[in-house]
Scaffold this active site. Sequence first.
Site, PDB file in Angstrom:
ATOM      1  N   GLU A 193      26.136 -74.049 -50.308  1.00  0.00           N
ATOM      2  CA  GLU A 193      25.613 -75.416 -50.322  1.00  0.00           C
ATOM      3  C   GLU A 193      26.672 -76.423 -49.891  1.00  0.00           C
ATOM      4  OE1 GLU A 193      23.247 -78.368 -53.421  1.00  0.00           O
ATOM      5  OE2 GLU A 193      24.712 -76.960 -54.221  1.00  0.00           O
TER       6      GLU A 193
ATOM      7  N   SER B 278      29.225 -83.598 -59.173  1.00  0.00           N
ATOM      8  CA  SER B 278      29.803 -84.937 -59.094  1.00  0.00           C
ATOM      9  C   SER B 278      31.195 -84.897 -58.475  1.00  0.00           C
ATOM     10  CB  SER B 278      29.879 -85.567 -60.487  1.00  0.00           C
ATOM     11  OG  SER B 278      30.854 -84.904 -61.273  1.00  0.00           O
TER      12      SER B 278
ATOM     13  N   GLN C 114      16.008 -75.418 -56.120  1.00  0.00           N
ATOM     14  CA  GLN C 114      17.191 -74.942 -56.848  1.00  0.00           C
ATOM     15  C   GLN C 114      17.089 -75.324 -58.325  1.00  0.00           C
ATOM     16  OE1 GLN C 114      20.823 -76.844 -55.588  1.00  0.00           O
ATOM     17  NE2 GLN C 114      22.077 -75.117 -56.215  1.00  0.00           N
ATOM     18  N   GLY C 115      17.019 -74.328 -59.209  1.00  0.00           N
ATOM     19  CA  GLY C 115      16.901 -74.575 -60.649  1.00  0.00           C
ATOM     20  C   GLY C 115      18.232 -74.442 -61.360  1.00  0.00           C
ATOM     21  N   TYR C 116      19.092 -75.431 -61.204  1.00  0.00           N
ATOM     22  CA  TYR C 116      20.406 -75.420 -61.852  1.00  0.00           C
ATOM     23  C   TYR C 116      20.486 -76.468 -62.960  1.00  0.00           C
ATOM     24  CZ  TYR C 116      22.866 -72.296 -58.542  1.00  0.00           C
ATOM     25  OH  TYR C 116      23.312 -71.222 -57.815  1.00  0.00           O
ATOM     26  N   SER C 117      20.502 -77.746 -62.583  1.00  0.00           N
ATOM     27  CA  SER C 117      20.766 -78.831 -63.540  1.00  0.00           C
ATOM     28  C   SER C 117      19.716 -78.908 -64.636  1.00  0.00           C
ATOM     29  CB  SER C 117      20.829 -80.171 -62.805  1.00  0.00           C
ATOM     30  OG  SER C 117      21.933 -80.226 -61.938  1.00  0.00           O
TER      31      SER C 117
ATOM     32  N   SER D 162      15.352 -80.903 -56.408  1.00  0.00           N
ATOM     33  CA  SER D 162      14.904 -81.423 -55.116  1.00  0.00           C
ATOM     34  C   SER D 162      13.749 -80.599 -54.559  1.00  0.00           C
ATOM     35  CB  SER D 162      16.063 -81.425 -54.112  1.00  0.00           C
ATOM     36  OG  SER D 162      17.108 -82.245 -54.561  1.00  0.00           O
TER      37      SER D 162
ATOM     38  N   GLU E  24      33.868 -86.140 -59.581  1.00  0.00           N
ATOM     39  CA  GLU E  24      34.881 -85.825 -60.595  1.00  0.00           C
ATOM     40  C   GLU E  24      35.018 -84.319 -60.784  1.00  0.00           C
ATOM     41  OE1 GLU E  24      33.531 -89.909 -61.010  1.00  0.00           O
ATOM     42  OE2 GLU E  24      32.464 -88.003 -60.901  1.00  0.00           O
TER      43      GLU E  24
END
Length: 383
Positions: A253, A366, A135-138, A170, A368
Amino acid sequence: MNLPEPVPAAGETPGFREQARVWLEEALSGEFAAARGLGGPGREHEGHELRLAWERHLGKHGWTCLGWPERYGGRAAPLADQVAFYEEYARADAPARVGLIGEGLVGPTILEFGTEEQKSRFLPPIQRGEELWCQGYSEPEAGSDLANVQTRASLEDGEWVVHGQKVWTSLAHVADWCFVLCRTDPDERRHRGLSYLLVPMRRPGVVVRPIVQLTGTSEFNEVFFDGARTAAGNLLGAPGDGWRVAMATLGYERGASTLGQQIGFRRELAKVIETAKRTGAADDPVLRDRLVQSWLELEIMRLNALRLRGPEASIAKLYWSEWHRRLGELAQAVQGRAGLVEEAGQLNELQRLYLFSRADTIYAGSSEIQRNIIAERTLGLPR
């Protein structure tokens, strides 16, 4: 104190659970006997090749992607049957799956947004365990604030050319493909101008650098795209509509896909209970109460995964990450002083659980941010 067998979910097909139980027992008694218990958080390095062969064995015999349409290799199984399989999988102490990102995240997203050509190309190899995904998000400046994505892509000679950096990716070091959220319209900002690309990992222009974790293992990675190319047809959804597609993936997810994740959770809780009985910690009324509470909360997690969809899926992510972090703390408590010392320079299973679970409330959104999503999108509260 034993881990009770879960109550069958309503709507379960008669005989399906027993069929799954018998098949798993037979399959894990032969050439895959050594795969039992391998893998999981902080332990994804264990037996990768054997677990990959197991993934393909599952696919060959129709035990992957159970809820997918039959034309793409699934069984169109109802959710209750999927739950039954996941629970029997945990009872059999089967290895942690290596194909869950493909099966649980990008696969359902392709089913929802993909063209027929994309479905025919990408879904069967996922079902067969032949192609793994990441997964290429962050990014360094776009973690929980995903709308700040800076990785960019442009069309050149019929291909998307990608430049940028992803982080905390990951299993990128073993993945064949990556679904990448990137900016394809440089004139737009924040949520607009983003697109969702399917990018091959084993091509020039893609560099993967492992990140060493507290556990000493490297499941997370940095991924650098320096002119990496993917076909124009590997855009999922419309150009500039990537935010909507990416949010759908996050819904998968954080929702029903956690049923697969709970395979590991149930096994870890069983190990914590076993250790508590061995060390005598289960005789402590306070620790015993915490063990019972942990089991009750795991059952609640299971039921929530069956019913939460859309923005409500953030409730599931917030719940399981906070629960798992508490389980890590409980794992240390039941070991007593022995939990503070490595054995022969190696972390034991419960020590790895404790260290890895510290990250649970950060990755995949997160706590939050999840609370903000729940407040604004589910409860309708002001920003």
